[in-house]
Design a protein around this motif. Structure first.
Motif, PDB file in Angstrom:
ATOM      1  N   LEU A 392       0.849  -1.195   0.000  1.00 30.89           N
ATOM      2  CA  LEU A 392       0.000   0.000   0.000  1.00 30.89           C
ATOM      3  C   LEU A 392       0.879   1.236   0.000  1.00 30.89           C
ATOM      4  O   LEU A 392       1.847   1.328   0.773  1.00 30.89           O
ATOM      5  CB  LEU A 392      -0.922   0.012   1.223  1.00 30.89           C
ATOM      6  N   LEU A 393       0.530   2.212  -0.840  1.00 27.08           N
ATOM      7  CA  LEU A 393       1.261   3.474  -0.908  1.00 27.08           C
ATOM      8  C   LEU A 393       0.420   4.563  -0.259  1.00 27.08           C
ATOM      9  O   LEU A 393      -0.729   4.781  -0.647  1.00 27.08           O
ATOM     10  CB  LEU A 393       1.579   3.840  -2.362  1.00 27.08           C
ATOM     11  N   HIS A 394       1.011   5.224   0.761  1.00 24.56           N
ATOM     12  CA  HIS A 394       0.320   6.282   1.502  1.00 24.56           C
ATOM     13  C   HIS A 394       0.943   7.635   1.175  1.00 24.56           C
ATOM     14  O   HIS A 394       2.164   7.743   0.991  1.00 24.56           O
ATOM     15  CB  HIS A 394       0.434   6.054   3.009  1.00 24.56           C
ATOM     16  N   LEU A 395       0.113   8.663   1.150  1.00 24.38           N
ATOM     17  CA  LEU A 395       0.583  10.041   0.988  1.00 24.38           C
ATOM     18  C   LEU A 395       0.736  10.665   2.364  1.00 24.38           C
ATOM     19  O   LEU A 395      -0.208  10.661   3.164  1.00 24.38           O
ATOM     20  CB  LEU A 395      -0.404  10.846   0.141  1.00 24.38           C
ATOM     21  N   ARG A 396       1.917  11.202   2.645  1.00 21.68           N
ATOM     22  CA  ARG A 396       2.196  11.822   3.937  1.00 21.68           C
ATOM     23  C   ARG A 396       2.436  13.316   3.747  1.00 21.68           C
ATOM     24  O   ARG A 396       2.307  13.856   2.656  1.00 21.68           O
ATOM     25  CB  ARG A 396       3.411  11.150   4.586  1.00 21.68           C
ATOM     26  N   ALA A 397       2.814  13.986   4.836  1.00 23.93           N
ATOM     27  CA  ALA A 397       3.038  15.432   4.781  1.00 23.93           C
ATOM     28  C   ALA A 397       4.210  15.764   3.867  1.00 23.93           C
ATOM     29  O   ALA A 397       5.096  14.932   3.614  1.00 23.93           O
ATOM     30  CB  ALA A 397       3.301  15.963   6.184  1.00 23.93           C
ATOM     31  N   ASP A 398       4.226  17.003   3.376  1.00 26.55           N
ATOM     32  CA  ASP A 398       5.307  17.512   2.526  1.00 26.55           C
ATOM     33  C   ASP A 398       5.527  16.644   1.296  1.00 26.55           C
ATOM     34  O   ASP A 398       6.661  16.442   0.849  1.00 26.55           O
ATOM     35  CB  ASP A 398       6.613  17.622   3.334  1.00 26.55           C
ATOM     36  N   ARG A 399       4.436  16.101   0.751  1.00 30.98           N
ATOM     37  CA  ARG A 399       4.478  15.307  -0.477  1.00 30.98           C
ATOM     38  C   ARG A 399       5.256  14.008  -0.310  1.00 30.98           C
ATOM     39  O   ARG A 399       5.622  13.354  -1.292  1.00 30.98           O
ATOM     40  CB  ARG A 399       5.054  16.117  -1.636  1.00 30.98           C
ATOM     41  N   GLY A 412       9.227  -2.294   3.096  1.00 28.41           N
ATOM     42  CA  GLY A 412       8.581  -1.000   3.254  1.00 28.41           C
ATOM     43  C   GLY A 412       9.604   0.106   3.368  1.00 28.41           C
ATOM     44  O   GLY A 412      10.769  -0.140   3.688  1.00 28.41           O
ATOM     45  N   ALA A 413       9.169   1.324   3.136  1.00 28.72           N
ATOM     46  CA  ALA A 413      10.075   2.472   3.253  1.00 28.72           C
ATOM     47  C   ALA A 413       9.287   3.765   3.192  1.00 28.72           C
ATOM     48  O   ALA A 413       8.172   3.819   2.657  1.00 28.72           O
ATOM     49  CB  ALA A 413      11.131   2.457   2.149  1.00 28.72           C
ATOM     50  N   ARG A 414       9.898   4.797   3.764  1.00 28.95           N
ATOM     51  CA  ARG A 414       9.399   6.160   3.590  1.00 28.95           C
ATOM     52  C   ARG A 414      10.238   6.841   2.513  1.00 28.95           C
ATOM     53  O   ARG A 414      11.427   6.559   2.354  1.00 28.95           O
ATOM     54  CB  ARG A 414       9.509   6.942   4.897  1.00 28.95           C
ATOM     55  N   PHE A 415       9.612   7.767   1.794  1.00 22.88           N
ATOM     56  CA  PHE A 415      10.291   8.446   0.698  1.00 22.88           C
ATOM     57  C   PHE A 415      10.089   9.957   0.819  1.00 22.88           C
ATOM     58  O   PHE A 415       8.979  10.422   1.096  1.00 22.88           O
ATOM     59  CB  PHE A 415       9.749   7.971  -0.658  1.00 22.88           C
ATOM     60  N   ARG A 416      11.176  10.683   0.605  1.00 25.19           N
ATOM     61  CA  ARG A 416      11.142  12.138   0.648  1.00 25.19           C
ATOM     62  C   ARG A 416      10.985  12.691  -0.763  1.00 25.19           C
ATOM     63  O   ARG A 416      11.663  12.267  -1.701  1.00 25.19           O
ATOM     64  CB  ARG A 416      12.446  12.657   1.261  1.00 25.19           C
ATOM     65  N   ALA A 417      10.069  13.659  -0.929  1.00 18.73           N
ATOM     66  CA  ALA A 417       9.847  14.273  -2.233  1.00 18.73           C
ATOM     67  C   ALA A 417      11.024  15.143  -2.633  1.00 18.73           C
ATOM     68  O   ALA A 417      11.588  15.862  -1.814  1.00 18.73           O
ATOM     69  CB  ALA A 417       8.567  15.101  -2.216  1.00 18.73           C
ATOM     70  N   GLU A 418      11.405  15.080  -3.896  1.00 17.30           N
ATOM     71  CA  GLU A 418      12.484  15.894  -4.435  1.00 17.30           C
ATOM     72  C   GLU A 418      11.932  16.910  -5.434  1.00 17.30           C
ATOM     73  O   GLU A 418      10.851  16.704  -6.012  1.00 17.30           O
ATOM     74  CB  GLU A 418      13.537  15.011  -5.112  1.00 17.30           C
ATOM     75  N   PRO A 419      12.652  18.006  -5.667  1.00 14.47           N
ATOM     76  CA  PRO A 419      12.141  19.046  -6.577  1.00 14.47           C
ATOM     77  C   PRO A 419      11.919  18.567  -8.007  1.00 14.47           C
ATOM     78  O   PRO A 419      11.100  19.138  -8.725  1.00 14.47           O
ATOM     79  CB  PRO A 419      13.241  20.123  -6.521  1.00 14.47           C
ATOM     80  N   ASP A 420      12.633  17.518  -8.429  1.00 15.03           N
ATOM     81  CA  ASP A 420      12.509  17.066  -9.812  1.00 15.03           C
ATOM     82  C   ASP A 420      11.352  16.103 -10.035  1.00 15.03           C
ATOM     83  O   ASP A 420      11.209  15.521 -11.122  1.00 15.03           O
ATOM     84  CB  ASP A 420      13.813  16.411 -10.277  1.00 15.03           C
ATOM     85  N   GLY A 421      10.496  15.910  -9.034  1.00 18.65           N
ATOM     86  CA  GLY A 421       9.346  15.036  -9.195  1.00 18.65           C
ATOM     87  C   GLY A 421       9.606  13.588  -8.849  1.00 18.65           C
ATOM     88  O   GLY A 421       8.718  12.744  -9.032  1.00 18.65           O
ATOM     89  N   THR A 422      10.769  13.281  -8.321  1.00 19.12           N
ATOM     90  CA  THR A 422      11.058  11.932  -7.846  1.00 19.12           C
ATOM     91  C   THR A 422      11.018  11.921  -6.321  1.00 19.12           C
ATOM     92  O   THR A 422      10.801  12.956  -5.675  1.00 19.12           O
ATOM     93  CB  THR A 422      12.436  11.462  -8.330  1.00 19.12           C
ATOM     94  N   TRP A 423      11.235  10.759  -5.744  1.00 17.51           N
ATOM     95  CA  TRP A 423      11.299  10.609  -4.291  1.00 17.51           C
ATOM     96  C   TRP A 423      12.554   9.816  -3.920  1.00 17.51           C
ATOM     97  O   TRP A 423      12.981   8.937  -4.676  1.00 17.51           O
ATOM     98  CB  TRP A 423      10.062   9.868  -3.762  1.00 17.51           C
TER      99      TRP A 423
END
Length: 478
Positions: A392-399, A412-423
């Motif tokens: 399952l993919l969840h949307l968290r704060a700050d994209r 499982g893992a958490r991913f940080r949003a990057e300016p280029d549209g990747t995580w």
């Protein structure tokens, strides 16, 4: 320091004091100070002493020994973040004189034998993580109990052989390694290490009671006879070039502030992201530790009760110290003693954290909806499959995104949003890996690519570009 009595419940404070009193009595130490910080603020501090009515408080200085190394590591990481050095740099790039001592030329060579390369070839990261192979101690006499004037030059901390293990192969704690790192800071800043520490770290963080030499009120250091209740004063020496390995004096109050900084960072000293990097293991723990301890970049790691505590212990003749931080519980504990041996300060610090966590567990922040949500990101959420394994993919704060395996299998893992549209992955296997969204010509998200691992909406979705292809017969029974 005055601690507001309402910060912790009376039962909690009683349990903390009891643990401290047991530690002082069982450890046969002249005095013992303990403190607990929660949410970055000091919420409890107390002391026990052999002298009735004269228990030390959180503003009395004790020598903190190797907790000093955490301060040195922060200084080095500041230089890294500024671009003044890279952790992969060989030491001789910044301290040319270190090329004179030798290390084994090959992984199989015995330390100090045959052809070798300079100590300067050891990297800064290896020194920070104690994987350089350098000897644990400088050549005699016992540096902790003798004046630093006996070792006037940096080269005096390197014995023959200087290195006891092939670099990068194993954890081997080294006090001379941090003497070298202190000299590195001094050379790049053009000032003595202690002055740089005060200007760039202690003063900005308000650590006014953390100093190179003792400032009153401070405890005296003692050795307690193992078989009789008598004491021997220990010498309080200035260790000279070895100072970055264990020179500092501090208080329970100052170290509580330092623990809060290690947990949260400070924009004018070091970022939270860099401090998180320092908490990652730089090597596997030694087998003798039963895989419960490790070391990051200047920080000791301790696995306990399903979580990793971080901080450092310290010892100098006459003193023992421990600082531990529990990120799960948002707690930190400091324990300081003025005895060469006896009280188990690290165990006491861990118990102080446990007591507060059990008596007054952390109250989570209230759930709140996102302030705004991008429809494209909302469309990404839900069920995805790596092969046949559902996630399952969840949307968290700050994209940010979080991938959660279902059914007990998968990563499982958490991913940080990057300016280029990747995580960018933040955890475990996917740490540092890039998540990309692959879209169809009409813009629909058809798959997730995480470091070449393909996730599709249906198990082995034939409409997606699955590596290796999908059998045209589809799912079958046999």
């Amino acid at each position: 320091m005055t601690v507001p009595p309402e910060e912790l419940l009376p039962g909690t404070r009683r349990a903390l004091l009891h643990r401290l009193a047991v530690g002082q009595a069982a450890g046969r130490t002249p005095s013992l100070v303990g403190a607990v910080a929660r949410g970055g603020e000091l919420v409890w501090a107390d002391g026990r002493s052999m002298i009735d009515g004269h228990s030390p408080d959180a503003d009395v200085q004790y020598r903190i020994g190797s907790i000093t190394k955490t301060f040195v590591a922060v200084q080095v990481m500041r230089l890294r973040d500024e671009g003044a050095l890279d952790l992969a740099d060989p030491l001789e790039r910044h301290l040319p004189a270190t090329a004179t001592a030798t290390v084994p030329a090959t992984a199989g060579a015995e330390a100090g034998t045959g052809a070798g390369v300079g100590v300067g070839s050891l990297t800064i990261a290896q020194l920070l993580g104690h994987t350089s192979g350098l000897a644990s101690e400088p050549p005699g006499p016992w540096w902790e109990r003798t004046p630093g004037t006996l070792r006037p030059q940096l080269g005096d901390v390197l014995g023959a052989p200087a290195v006891r293990h092939p670099a990068g192969r194993r954890f081997h704690y080294s006090n001379p390694g941090f003497a070298l790192l202190g000299a590195l800071v001094s050379r790049l800043r053009g000032q003595p290490w202690g002055e740089v520490l005060h200007q760039e770290v202690l003063a900005p963080l308000g650590l006014t009671r953390t100093t190179l030499t003792p400032q009153p009120p401070h405890a005296g250091g003692f050795a307690v006879h193992p078989w009789a209740d008598v004491m021997l004063p220990e010498p309080l020496e200035d260790t000279g070039v070895m100072a970055p390995a264990g020179q500092l004096w501090s208080t329970a109050a100052d170290l509580s502030r330092w623990a809060a900084f290690l947990a949260r960072g400070a924009d004018d000293v070091l970022s939270a992201d860099t401090l998180a990097e320092m908490r990652q293991p730089s090597s596997g723990p030694d087998e003798a530790d039963d895989w419960t301890t490790g070391y990051g970049l200047g920080l000791h790691l301790r696995r306990q009760d399903g979580q990793v505590l971080y901080g450092h212990d310290g010892s100098m003749p006459g003193f023992l110290a421990s600082l531990l931080v529990s990120p799960r519980d948002d707690l930190a504990a400091v324990v300081l003693a003025n005895a060469t041996a006896g009280p188990e300060v690290a165990l006491i610090a861990a118990d102080l954290i446990r007591i507060v966590a059990e008596h007054e567990p952390r109250i989570p922040e209230p759930w709140r909806p996102l302030a705004a949500a991008d429809p494209e990101l909302l469309a990404l959420t839900g069920l995805w499959h790596w092969g046949p394994a559902p996630h399952l993919l969840h949307l968290r704060a700050d994209r940010g995104l979080e991938l959660v395996p279902q059914g007990g299998t998968g990563r499982g893992a958490r991913f940080r949003a990057e300016p280029d549209g990747t995580w960018t992955g933040l955890d475990d296997y996917y740490a540092g890996e890039t998540l990309r969204v692959v879209r169809t010509p009409d813009g629909t998200a058809s798959q997730l690519d995480i470091g070449t691992f393909v996730f599709t909406r249906a198990p082995y979705d034939p409409a997606s570009d699955t590596p290796g292809g999908v059998d045209p017969g589809g799912w079958q029974t046999y």
